[in-house]
Write a protein that holds these residues in place. Structure first.
Motif, PDB file in Angstrom:
ATOM      1  N   PRO A   1       0.795  -1.214   0.000  1.00  0.00           N
ATOM      2  CA  PRO A   1       0.000   0.000   0.000  1.00  0.00           C
ATOM      3  C   PRO A   1       0.838   1.279   0.000  1.00  0.00           C
ATOM      4  O   PRO A   1       0.341   2.340  -0.323  1.00  0.00           O
ATOM      5  CB  PRO A   1      -0.828  -0.103   1.284  1.00  0.00           C
ATOM      6  CG  PRO A   1      -0.840  -1.540   1.623  1.00  0.00           C
ATOM      7  CD  PRO A   1       0.458  -2.082   1.111  1.00  0.00           C
ATOM      8  N   ALA A   2       2.118   1.189   0.344  1.00  0.00           N
ATOM      9  CA  ALA A   2       2.945   2.389   0.397  1.00  0.00           C
ATOM     10  C   ALA A   2       3.033   3.083  -0.947  1.00  0.00           C
ATOM     11  O   ALA A   2       3.170   4.290  -1.019  1.00  0.00           O
ATOM     12  CB  ALA A   2       4.351   2.037   0.899  1.00  0.00           C
TER      13      ALA A   2
ATOM     14  N   ASP B   1       7.039   7.133   5.628  1.00  0.00           N
ATOM     15  CA  ASP B   1       7.912   5.973   5.814  1.00  0.00           C
ATOM     16  C   ASP B   1       7.549   4.905   4.798  1.00  0.00           C
ATOM     17  O   ASP B   1       6.876   3.941   5.107  1.00  0.00           O
ATOM     18  CB  ASP B   1       7.775   5.422   7.237  1.00  0.00           C
ATOM     19  CG  ASP B   1       8.212   6.423   8.277  1.00  0.00           C
ATOM     20  OD1 ASP B   1       9.129   7.208   7.978  1.00  0.00           O
ATOM     21  OD2 ASP B   1       7.645   6.423   9.378  1.00  0.00           O
ATOM     22  N   ARG B   2       8.007   5.106   3.584  1.00  0.00           N
ATOM     23  CA  ARG B   2       7.688   4.162   2.520  1.00  0.00           C
ATOM     24  C   ARG B   2       8.978   3.600   1.943  1.00  0.00           C
ATOM     25  O   ARG B   2      10.026   4.222   2.017  1.00  0.00           O
ATOM     26  CB  ARG B   2       6.865   4.838   1.436  1.00  0.00           C
ATOM     27  CG  ARG B   2       7.591   5.982   0.755  1.00  0.00           C
ATOM     28  CD  ARG B   2       6.687   6.727  -0.207  1.00  0.00           C
ATOM     29  NE  ARG B   2       7.445   7.639  -1.026  1.00  0.00           N
ATOM     30  CZ  ARG B   2       7.537   8.939  -0.816  1.00  0.00           C
ATOM     31  NH1 ARG B   2       6.900   9.484   0.187  1.00  0.00           N
ATOM     32  NH2 ARG B   2       8.253   9.696  -1.611  1.00  0.00           N
ATOM     33  N   ILE B   3       8.850   2.444   1.373  1.00  0.00           N
ATOM     34  CA  ILE B   3       9.996   1.808   0.729  1.00  0.00           C
ATOM     35  C   ILE B   3       9.760   1.913  -0.771  1.00  0.00           C
ATOM     36  O   ILE B   3       8.753   1.439  -1.282  1.00  0.00           O
ATOM     37  CB  ILE B   3      10.122   0.339   1.161  1.00  0.00           C
ATOM     38  CG1 ILE B   3      10.335   0.264   2.675  1.00  0.00           C
ATOM     39  CG2 ILE B   3      11.248  -0.346   0.401  1.00  0.00           C
ATOM     40  CD1 ILE B   3      10.260  -1.138   3.220  1.00  0.00           C
ATOM     41  N   CYS B   4      10.680   2.553  -1.483  1.00  0.00           N
ATOM     42  CA  CYS B   4      10.526   2.785  -2.915  1.00  0.00           C
ATOM     43  C   CYS B   4      11.813   2.410  -3.639  1.00  0.00           C
ATOM     44  O   CYS B   4      12.898   2.496  -3.071  1.00  0.00           O
ATOM     45  CB  CYS B   4      10.236   4.260  -3.187  1.00  0.00           C
ATOM     46  SG  CYS B   4       8.794   4.882  -2.327  1.00  0.00           S
TER      47      CYS B   4
ATOM     48  N   THR C   1      10.822  11.201  -8.951  1.00  0.00           N
ATOM     49  CA  THR C   1      12.165  11.005  -8.403  1.00  0.00           C
ATOM     50  C   THR C   1      12.450   9.618  -7.843  1.00  0.00           C
ATOM     51  O   THR C   1      13.584   9.327  -7.503  1.00  0.00           O
ATOM     52  CB  THR C   1      12.437  12.034  -7.292  1.00  0.00           C
ATOM     53  OG1 THR C   1      11.402  11.917  -6.312  1.00  0.00           O
ATOM     54  CG2 THR C   1      12.465  13.446  -7.857  1.00  0.00           C
ATOM     55  N   ASP C   2      11.427   8.775  -7.705  1.00  0.00           N
ATOM     56  CA  ASP C   2      11.650   7.401  -7.258  1.00  0.00           C
ATOM     57  C   ASP C   2      10.490   6.530  -7.729  1.00  0.00           C
ATOM     58  O   ASP C   2       9.536   7.022  -8.342  1.00  0.00           O
ATOM     59  CB  ASP C   2      11.860   7.312  -5.731  1.00  0.00           C
ATOM     60  CG  ASP C   2      10.654   7.729  -4.906  1.00  0.00           C
ATOM     61  OD1 ASP C   2       9.500   7.461  -5.312  1.00  0.00           O
ATOM     62  OD2 ASP C   2      10.859   8.324  -3.832  1.00  0.00           O
ATOM     63  N   GLY C   3      10.569   5.250  -7.463  1.00  0.00           N
ATOM     64  CA  GLY C   3       9.561   4.319  -7.961  1.00  0.00           C
ATOM     65  C   GLY C   3       8.157   4.619  -7.470  1.00  0.00           C
ATOM     66  O   GLY C   3       7.186   4.492  -8.226  1.00  0.00           O
ATOM     67  N   CYS C   4       8.009   5.021  -6.202  1.00  0.00           N
ATOM     68  CA  CYS C   4       6.677   5.356  -5.685  1.00  0.00           C
ATOM     69  C   CYS C   4       6.133   6.600  -6.365  1.00  0.00           C
ATOM     70  O   CYS C   4       4.962   6.640  -6.764  1.00  0.00           O
ATOM     71  CB  CYS C   4       6.729   5.564  -4.173  1.00  0.00           C
ATOM     72  SG  CYS C   4       7.050   4.058  -3.234  1.00  0.00           S
ATOM     73  N   GLU C   5       6.960   7.616  -6.497  1.00  0.00           N
ATOM     74  CA  GLU C   5       6.511   8.863  -7.139  1.00  0.00           C
ATOM     75  C   GLU C   5       6.093   8.600  -8.589  1.00  0.00           C
ATOM     76  O   GLU C   5       5.103   9.150  -9.062  1.00  0.00           O
ATOM     77  CB  GLU C   5       7.618   9.919  -7.085  1.00  0.00           C
ATOM     78  CG  GLU C   5       7.962  10.390  -5.683  1.00  0.00           C
ATOM     79  CD  GLU C   5       6.932  11.308  -5.057  1.00  0.00           C
ATOM     80  OE1 GLU C   5       6.028  11.788  -5.758  1.00  0.00           O
ATOM     81  OE2 GLU C   5       7.042  11.552  -3.846  1.00  0.00           O
ATOM     82  N   ILE C   6       6.855   7.765  -9.290  1.00  0.00           N
ATOM     83  CA  ILE C   6       6.506   7.428 -10.680  1.00  0.00           C
ATOM     84  C   ILE C   6       5.161   6.697 -10.704  1.00  0.00           C
ATOM     85  O   ILE C   6       4.297   6.997 -11.533  1.00  0.00           O
ATOM     86  CB  ILE C   6       7.618   6.581 -11.329  1.00  0.00           C
ATOM     87  CG1 ILE C   6       8.895   7.414 -11.500  1.00  0.00           C
ATOM     88  CG2 ILE C   6       7.152   6.012 -12.672  1.00  0.00           C
ATOM     89  CD1 ILE C   6      10.131   6.598 -11.838  1.00  0.00           C
TER      90      ILE C   6
END
Length: 158
Positions: free
Chosen positions: A23-24, A99-102, A130-135
């Motif tokens: 879910p992050a 606090d997410r892991i990306c 800028t990172d996998g979550c943002e994408i």
């Protein structure tokens, strides 16, 4: 016996950690309580494409009297834009998890912001790549944001 129990416990823990981590980077399935499928939508969008390019701006208005899209959102299927905005209303109203892991992957210099109201609820969210979550979050907002195709760009040096 003890080894098998230990292996099952480890498998259970790994499964739980995977469930907690997913879910992050998600968000579209977050519902706005009491949000009707035909809620009024009034949004503004700004996309900065980087590299000294002119920012894109657009507006979207969806009411029971009709729908209109302006600027960069014009001509992209207004009914589809309205439906998507309503679908991701909870996502647009939420803040990214701290606090997410990306994945460490750079998707490009683009940044964007979507703000306004969906139903009675104010929404606003900033985007970058800028990172996998943002994408993934950017991709979740497409077609309200432009799709960015192709392989990720290398990060800027400096």
């Amino acid at each position: 016996m003890a080894v098998q129990r230990l292996r099952r416990r480890i498998a259970t823990i790994i499964g739980l950690l995977g469930t907690l981590a997913l879910p992050a980077c998600g968000g579209a399935d977050q519902e706005v309580p009491g949000r009707p499928a035909d809620a009024d939508v009034r949004l503004a969008v700004r996309v900065d494409q980087g590299e000294d390019r002119v920012p894109l701006r657009g507006t979207l208005e969806c009411t029971s009297d009709g729908a209109s899209a302006g600027g960069a959102l014009r001509g992209d299927g207004t009914a589809r834009l309205c439906a998507h905005a309503r679908e991701i209303a909870g996502f647009l109203a939420s803040a990214p998890e701290r606090d997410r892991i990306c994945t460490s992957i750079y998707g490009g210099p683009q940044t964007a912001r979507i703000w306004g109201t969906i139903g009675e609820r104010a929404v606003g969210r900033a985007f970058q790549r800028t990172d996998g979550c943002e994408i993934a979050w950017w991709d979740e907002a497409v077609p309200l944001l432009p799709a960015v195709d192709g392989p990720p760009l290398p990060p800027p040096e400096g």
